[in-house]
Each structure stands twice: as structure tokens, then as C-alpha cells.
Design a protein around this motif. Sequence first.
Motif, PDB file in Angstrom:
ATOM      1  N   ILE A  42       1.079  -1.208  -0.341  1.00  0.00           N
ATOM      2  CA  ILE A  42       0.140  -0.235  -0.071  1.00  0.00           C
ATOM      3  C   ILE A  42       0.902   1.604  -0.063  1.00  0.00           C
ATOM      4  N   PRO A  43       0.281   2.227  -0.514  1.00  0.00           N
ATOM      5  CA  PRO A  43       0.647   4.084  -0.282  1.00  0.00           C
ATOM      6  C   PRO A  43       1.906   3.722   1.092  1.00  0.00           C
ATOM      7  N   THR A  44       2.818   4.176   0.966  1.00  0.00           N
ATOM      8  CA  THR A  44       4.105   3.478   2.352  1.00  0.00           C
ATOM      9  C   THR A  44       4.612   5.358   2.243  1.00  0.00           C
ATOM     10  N   VAL A  45       5.057   5.637   3.605  1.00  0.00           N
ATOM     11  CA  VAL A  45       5.744   6.985   4.168  1.00  0.00           C
ATOM     12  C   VAL A  45       6.319   7.080   5.773  1.00  0.00           C
TER      13      VAL A  45
ATOM     14  N   LEU B 167      20.925   4.245   2.846  1.00  0.00           N
ATOM     15  CA  LEU B 167      20.460   2.564   3.540  1.00  0.00           C
ATOM     16  C   LEU B 167      19.023   2.856   2.922  1.00  0.00           C
ATOM     17  N   LEU B 168      18.106   3.920   3.661  1.00  0.00           N
ATOM     18  CA  LEU B 168      16.852   3.754   2.988  1.00  0.00           C
ATOM     19  C   LEU B 168      16.295   3.809   2.163  1.00  0.00           C
ATOM     20  N   THR B 169      17.068   4.280   0.614  1.00  0.00           N
ATOM     21  CA  THR B 169      16.730   4.955  -0.402  1.00  0.00           C
ATOM     22  C   THR B 169      17.386   3.400  -1.508  1.00  0.00           C
ATOM     23  N   GLN B 170      18.315   3.213  -0.912  1.00  0.00           N
ATOM     24  CA  GLN B 170      19.007   2.389  -2.220  1.00  0.00           C
ATOM     25  C   GLN B 170      18.041   1.658  -2.539  1.00  0.00           C
ATOM     26  N   GLU B 171      18.725   1.096  -4.066  1.00  0.00           N
ATOM     27  CA  GLU B 171      17.897   0.657  -4.429  1.00  0.00           C
ATOM     28  C   GLU B 171      19.115  -1.307  -4.477  1.00  0.00           C
ATOM     29  N   VAL B 172      17.787  -1.909  -3.734  1.00  0.00           N
ATOM     30  CA  VAL B 172      18.175  -4.015  -4.018  1.00  0.00           C
ATOM     31  C   VAL B 172      16.711  -4.517  -4.748  1.00  0.00           C
TER      32      VAL B 172
ATOM     33  N   LEU C 254      11.626   3.888  -2.473  1.00  0.00           N
ATOM     34  CA  LEU C 254      11.359   4.918  -1.515  1.00  0.00           C
ATOM     35  C   LEU C 254      12.250   5.718  -1.736  1.00  0.00           C
ATOM     36  N   LYS C 255      11.304   6.699  -2.308  1.00  0.00           N
ATOM     37  CA  LYS C 255      12.566   8.129  -2.454  1.00  0.00           C
ATOM     38  C   LYS C 255      12.235   9.389  -1.826  1.00  0.00           C
ATOM     39  N   ASP C 256      13.384  10.374  -1.167  1.00  0.00           N
ATOM     40  CA  ASP C 256      13.405  12.112  -1.145  1.00  0.00           C
ATOM     41  C   ASP C 256      11.545  12.765  -1.810  1.00  0.00           C
ATOM     42  N   SER C 257      10.967  13.046  -1.342  1.00  0.00           N
ATOM     43  CA  SER C 257       9.801  13.763  -1.672  1.00  0.00           C
ATOM     44  C   SER C 257      10.629  14.935  -2.249  1.00  0.00           C
ATOM     45  N   TRP C 258      11.786  15.480  -1.557  1.00  0.00           N
ATOM     46  CA  TRP C 258      11.894  17.178  -2.282  1.00  0.00           C
ATOM     47  C   TRP C 258      12.462  16.744  -3.806  1.00  0.00           C
ATOM     48  N   GLN C 259      13.063  15.494  -3.768  1.00  0.00           N
ATOM     49  CA  GLN C 259      13.103  14.793  -5.780  1.00  0.00           C
ATOM     50  C   GLN C 259      11.993  14.960  -6.301  1.00  0.00           C
ATOM     51  N   LEU C 260      10.980  14.344  -5.601  1.00  0.00           N
ATOM     52  CA  LEU C 260       9.977  14.218  -6.889  1.00  0.00           C
ATOM     53  C   LEU C 260       9.129  15.536  -7.036  1.00  0.00           C
ATOM     54  N   PHE C 261       9.230  16.300  -5.586  1.00  0.00           N
ATOM     55  CA  PHE C 261       9.005  18.053  -5.982  1.00  0.00           C
ATOM     56  C   PHE C 261       9.647  18.222  -7.227  1.00  0.00           C
TER      57      PHE C 261
END
Length: 316
Positions: A199-202, A218-223, A232-239
Motif C-alpha cells: 500500500i502507499p507508504t511514507v 540505506l533507506l533509499t538504496q535500490e536493492v 523509497l524516494k526523497d519527496s524533495w526530489q519528486l517535488f
Amino acid sequence: MLTNKTLSFATANLFNFVEPPGAFYDFENIYEREAWQEKCRWTQQQLSQLDADVVGLQEVFSIEATRELMAQIGYPHFATVDSPAIEQEYIYSKPVVAIASRYPISHISPVTPPKEMSQGYQTQLPSFSRQPIQAIIDVPDIGEVAVYVCHLKSQRATESLEAELEQPLIGRWLSAQQRGWEALMLRLFIQQQYQTHPIPTVLMGDFNQAISSDITGLLTQEVEQQGKPLMLKDSWQLFQITHPDAERQPTHYHFATGNILDYILLSQEFHPDSQYSLADVTDYRALDKHLINPSFEQDKQASDHAFVAVTVRFVL
């Protein structure tokens, strides 16, 4: 189809939020009644300005006072999963995180690292320095949204048990190691939960380090992951995708140096380039006036962090 349905999230480090006669860390750190009232006023004013639907809170010592404060500004749903340590009846240490929501919280639990993490590595997992929260929010017309709130280990050096044996480099490394474990345990727990129930996750909170680092990164690293992967991506980058000229403000200052420590990370349901995309990031705000141009009368009981908020608009 673009809808008018929006959802907003905020993260707020309240900075030693303890109601008198409680004290934070030392018996001298007790707010006078007027100072406490001013701290509550400032906190409510900042959060009202952000007007978020769900708020993650850090540095909470007085749980019931925080619950009441949030209810007064329109957050009837409030939860924690831990209690602060109390010494000598009124001296508080080890603050907790909390979550407040305009919408019902259908599930609340502490984040517990998967047991299989340490299998085969002959290592013992540490405890979190501050227990993160997992919450499921029931949002009208949208459904379930998973929200995690955390406050990772600070960069303050771990103290030696014997002062004469103090080694600053060792202390800093131990703190970094603890923060790295916390980021890893958090990421793997969220990943496991997402694969079980996607489900959508924050994830939001005070990370105490930039996510460009090898530790909190480690929280945003692709594995590689089995099943539906979690991204998970930083919301600032999406903005920034739709606001390329926007400038990001620091959320904390160490003397004159600004740092970004407070983050809101979003799963692929909020990524415009994902096949699972359900919403776009339309706004990002960090309230930093009290950090860069404070007014004594307005900000004398301010937090030492900027409060950060993100708004998403659903495409259904």
C-alpha cells in the motif's frame, strides 16, 4: 484522471517537549509555566500553518500533553508505542516519537527488525535508540496508507563508560554504526511489510544525517527484492520534477552550517514514473524562518529544527 483529493504529511521535531514540573535530562531544565505555554503556542502555530493531515513528531517527553495539544488543532487520532525514561520522578530522558492524524489510525505497532536479518552473519542486532512507529491510516476515498515515524541516532559521539578512556573517534564511529543499523533495520522492516501488504507508504522523521550519506542512504538504496519491490524516494526530489528552480532549505543548523536532517520519503505510489503511481507531489514546505531570521518575541521557545510538510494529489 487528476482529482481534487490531496493528502499531506509533516514531520516535526518538537525539541525537548516536556510539561513542567518535568525536566529534560537535568533537574535545571524545567520550563517555567509561561515558557511552557509559549512553547505550546509556537508549536501549534507552526503545525497549523503547515495544515498537514498526518504529522510525525519527535522529541516527545510528555505524551498526554502532546496528545492534548494535537487534539486542540484538529488531530483527534494520536498514538505512541513507547514511553520516555524517567529518573528521580521528574527528570526525563530518551524521548519518544508519536503520530497524530486527522484520519483514523487502524493499526499501530513498534518497528521490529526481521529476525532473519542476523541469520548467517554471526552478529547481534542492537535495539533502536528511539523506537520507530508503524501506523496504518484509513484515508476516506483513498484507503489504507502506511506511515512510519522515526528519529535516528544522533551524531553526538557515544560516551565512554570511563571518562579517562574517552576516544572521540571511537565515540563518533559507534554513533554512526548505531544510526546505520537503525536505518537498515527500518528499511528491511518496511520492505517486508510492503511485500506482504503493498500500500502507499511514507517514512518521515529526523534522520540526523543527510540521506546522501552511505549510512542513512540505506533507506533509499535500490536493492534486488523478491515479489513487489519497495522503492523509497526523497519527496524533495519528486517535488523538483515539476519545480526544477526551487531551492531546498536546511532543516537544522550547527553554528552557521545548514544541514538537511528531516525527511519525508515516499514509496512508488507517489513516483510519477512508476507503473504503480497513484499520486503526484504538488507541494513541499520547510518552515525555517525561526532558524534564519528569528524574532525573539515570536520564536523564544522555538524548535531547533524546521518543520517539513509534503502534499500529494491523487490521480485515479
